[in-house]
Design a protein around this motif. Structure first.
Motif, PDB file in Angstrom:
ATOM      1  N   MET A   1       0.856  -1.017  -0.341  1.00 33.20           N
ATOM      2  CA  MET A   1       0.771  -0.075   0.016  1.00 33.20           C
ATOM      3  C   MET A   1       0.507   1.217  -0.085  1.00 33.20           C
ATOM      4  N   THR A   2       2.273   1.067   0.815  1.00 30.88           N
ATOM      5  CA  THR A   2       2.982   2.312   0.713  1.00 30.88           C
ATOM      6  C   THR A   2       3.645   2.856  -0.730  1.00 30.88           C
ATOM      7  N   GLU A   3       3.632   2.145  -1.545  1.00 29.02           N
ATOM      8  CA  GLU A   3       4.098   2.522  -2.946  1.00 29.02           C
ATOM      9  C   GLU A   3       2.720   2.730  -3.949  1.00 29.02           C
ATOM     10  N   ARG A   4       1.698   2.357  -3.396  1.00 27.47           N
ATOM     11  CA  ARG A   4       0.882   2.657  -4.474  1.00 27.47           C
ATOM     12  C   ARG A   4       0.485   4.628  -4.004  1.00 27.47           C
ATOM     13  N   VAL A   5       0.595   4.840  -2.126  1.00 19.26           N
ATOM     14  CA  VAL A   5       0.346   5.982  -1.822  1.00 19.26           C
ATOM     15  C   VAL A   5       1.326   7.187  -2.457  1.00 19.26           C
ATOM     16  N   ARG A   6       2.691   6.292  -1.920  1.00 13.15           N
ATOM     17  CA  ARG A   6       3.587   7.201  -3.023  1.00 13.15           C
ATOM     18  C   ARG A   6       3.640   7.715  -4.232  1.00 13.15           C
ATOM     19  N   HIS A   7       3.206   6.210  -5.510  1.00  8.25           N
ATOM     20  CA  HIS A   7       3.149   6.834  -6.465  1.00  8.25           C
ATOM     21  C   HIS A   7       2.045   7.815  -6.823  1.00  8.25           C
ATOM     22  N   ALA A   8       1.127   7.725  -6.409  1.00  9.64           N
ATOM     23  CA  ALA A   8      -0.451   8.274  -6.587  1.00  9.64           C
ATOM     24  C   ALA A   8       0.311   9.556  -6.306  1.00  9.64           C
ATOM     25  N   VAL A   9       0.571   9.910  -5.563  1.00  5.42           N
ATOM     26  CA  VAL A   9       1.373  11.523  -4.659  1.00  5.42           C
ATOM     27  C   VAL A   9       2.156  11.718  -5.945  1.00  5.42           C
ATOM     28  N   ILE A  10       2.772  11.508  -6.194  1.00  6.70           N
ATOM     29  CA  ILE A  10       4.197  11.466  -7.254  1.00  6.70           C
ATOM     30  C   ILE A  10       2.952  12.020  -8.450  1.00  6.70           C
ATOM     31  N   GLU A  11       2.057  11.568  -9.179  1.00  7.35           N
ATOM     32  CA  GLU A  11       1.782  11.350 -10.217  1.00  7.35           C
ATOM     33  C   GLU A  11       0.918  12.293  -9.886  1.00  7.35           C
ATOM     34  N   LEU A  12       0.041  12.909  -9.025  1.00  8.53           N
ATOM     35  CA  LEU A  12       0.012  13.869  -8.504  1.00  8.53           C
ATOM     36  C   LEU A  12       1.034  15.683  -8.515  1.00  8.53           C
ATOM     37  N   ALA A  13       1.386  15.102  -7.838  1.00  7.06           N
ATOM     38  CA  ALA A  13       2.259  16.422  -7.860  1.00  7.06           C
ATOM     39  C   ALA A  13       2.877  16.730  -8.973  1.00  7.06           C
TER      40      ALA A  13
ATOM     41  N   ALA B   1      -5.781   9.041  -1.814  1.00  2.61           N
ATOM     42  CA  ALA B   1      -6.623   8.251  -1.858  1.00  2.61           C
ATOM     43  C   ALA B   1      -7.835   7.218  -2.887  1.00  2.61           C
ATOM     44  N   GLU B   2      -7.642   8.827  -4.007  1.00  2.00           N
ATOM     45  CA  GLU B   2      -8.603   7.492  -4.920  1.00  2.00           C
ATOM     46  C   GLU B   2      -7.433   7.361  -6.118  1.00  2.00           C
ATOM     47  N   ARG B   3      -6.779   7.399  -6.164  1.00  2.18           N
ATOM     48  CA  ARG B   3      -5.851   7.405  -6.761  1.00  2.18           C
ATOM     49  C   ARG B   3      -4.340   6.269  -7.009  1.00  2.18           C
ATOM     50  N   ALA B   4      -4.552   6.052  -5.251  1.00  3.81           N
ATOM     51  CA  ALA B   4      -4.105   5.194  -4.336  1.00  3.81           C
ATOM     52  C   ALA B   4      -4.548   3.579  -4.619  1.00  3.81           C
ATOM     53  N   GLY B   5      -6.020   4.005  -4.518  1.00  5.22           N
ATOM     54  CA  GLY B   5      -7.133   2.896  -4.456  1.00  5.22           C
ATOM     55  C   GLY B   5      -7.501   2.400  -2.815  1.00  5.22           C
ATOM     56  N   VAL B   6      -6.796   3.298  -2.189  1.00  3.66           N
ATOM     57  CA  VAL B   6      -7.287   2.897  -0.651  1.00  3.66           C
ATOM     58  C   VAL B   6      -8.351   4.361   0.529  1.00  3.66           C
ATOM     59  N   GLN B   7      -8.955   3.497   1.343  1.00  6.81           N
ATOM     60  CA  GLN B   7      -9.700   4.717   2.297  1.00  6.81           C
ATOM     61  C   GLN B   7      -8.752   5.428   2.344  1.00  6.81           C
ATOM     62  N   ARG B   8      -9.532   6.938   2.510  1.00 10.61           N
ATOM     63  CA  ARG B   8      -9.219   8.186   2.875  1.00 10.61           C
ATOM     64  C   ARG B   8      -8.511   7.797   4.365  1.00 10.61           C
ATOM     65  N   SER B   9      -9.557   7.009   4.982  1.00  8.59           N
ATOM     66  CA  SER B   9      -9.193   7.147   6.416  1.00  8.59           C
ATOM     67  C   SER B   9      -8.112   5.804   6.399  1.00  8.59           C
ATOM     68  N   THR B  10      -7.891   5.203   6.229  1.00 10.77           N
ATOM     69  CA  THR B  10      -6.196   4.554   5.716  1.00 10.77           C
ATOM     70  C   THR B  10      -5.330   5.060   5.535  1.00 10.77           C
ATOM     71  N   LEU B  11      -5.482   6.233   5.337  1.00  6.71           N
ATOM     72  CA  LEU B  11      -4.484   7.966   5.129  1.00  6.71           C
ATOM     73  C   LEU B  11      -3.600   8.503   6.148  1.00  6.71           C
ATOM     74  N   TYR B  12      -5.409   8.287   7.190  1.00  6.81           N
ATOM     75  CA  TYR B  12      -5.650   9.531   8.266  1.00  6.81           C
ATOM     76  C   TYR B  12      -4.435   8.984   9.097  1.00  6.81           C
ATOM     77  N   ARG B  13      -5.261   7.205   8.999  1.00  9.51           N
ATOM     78  CA  ARG B  13      -4.281   6.403  10.161  1.00  9.51           C
ATOM     79  C   ARG B  13      -2.369   6.876  10.016  1.00  9.51           C
TER      80      ARG B  13
ATOM     81  N   ILE C   1       8.230  11.940  -2.077  1.00  6.62           N
ATOM     82  CA  ILE C   1       9.461  12.774  -2.622  1.00  6.62           C
ATOM     83  C   ILE C   1      10.928  12.414  -1.989  1.00  6.62           C
ATOM     84  N   VAL C   2      10.627  11.917  -0.908  1.00 11.84           N
ATOM     85  CA  VAL C   2      12.350  11.335  -0.185  1.00 11.84           C
ATOM     86  C   VAL C   2      12.166   9.444  -0.321  1.00 11.84           C
ATOM     87  N   ALA C   3      11.262   8.875  -1.234  1.00  4.28           N
ATOM     88  CA  ALA C   3      11.358   8.037  -1.504  1.00  4.28           C
ATOM     89  C   ALA C   3      12.046   7.615  -2.873  1.00  4.28           C
TER      90      ALA C   3
END
Length: 181
Positions: free
Chosen positions: A1-13, A27-39, A52-54
């Protein structure tokens, strides 16, 4: 999941900068729930910095050469490649946005992440005697990387190998143990 989130952030940025990097969009781009990101992340800045660091630190010092000069040249070439990529302008815009909040530690968090990635290079150079034990790693890296940022985003000149070679030569002359007068 972490890689999907990172990839989504990079694409969106790249597509829309900081404004596009909302938790809803990530969350939408990574295919996860927003609550997962908040946790997982306290805020979107932490999510953006992590991604970005990754991304810009992938294998930054994976192959230490046995020479600080060669290692620094490799690190700066990878930084130049990142700055020349579509991510470069997005990172610059996000960095400027980070600076807008004088109370935030986000710029420091980004730089600390980068310095942690570079620690193996510095430790190896110190162990070999290329750098003194008490070297100010942040000062050295700022002296090396700063000209790339300036040349790319202020003077709009190419980040070619000749420019990187001159930076490495000057930094080594200033900081390396064997080059000091």
């Amino acid at each position: 999941m972490t890689e999907r989130v990172r990839h989504a952030v990079i694409e969106l940025a790249i597509e829309g900068g900081f404004p596009a990097c909302t938790f809803a969009n990530i969350a939408e781009r990574a295919g996860v729930q927003r609550s997962t990101l908040y946790r997982r992340f306290p805020d979107r800045w932490t999510t953006i910095i992590d991604a970005i660091v990754a991304k810009t630190g992938d294998d930054v010092v994976a192959d230490l050469s046995g020479s600080f000069e060669r290692d620094l040249r490799s690190v700066l070439r990878k930084l130049a490649d990142a700055l020349d990529s579509p991510l470069g302008p997005a990172v610059m815009a996000i960095a400027a946005r980070m600076q807008a909040d004088p109370n935030a530690d986000y710029p420091r968090d980004y730089f600390d992440g980068r310095m942690a990635q570079l620690e193996p290079m510095f430790a190896a150079a110190i162990a070999r005697g290329d750098l003194p034990d008490d070297i100010d790693r942040e000062e050295l890296f700022t002296s090396a990387a700063g000209p790339l940022w300036f040349r790319k985003f202020i003077s709009a000149r190419p980040l070619d190998n000749a420019f990187i070679d001159r930076i490495v030569e000057n930094v080594c002359w200033l900081y390396c143990s064997g080059c000091r007068a």
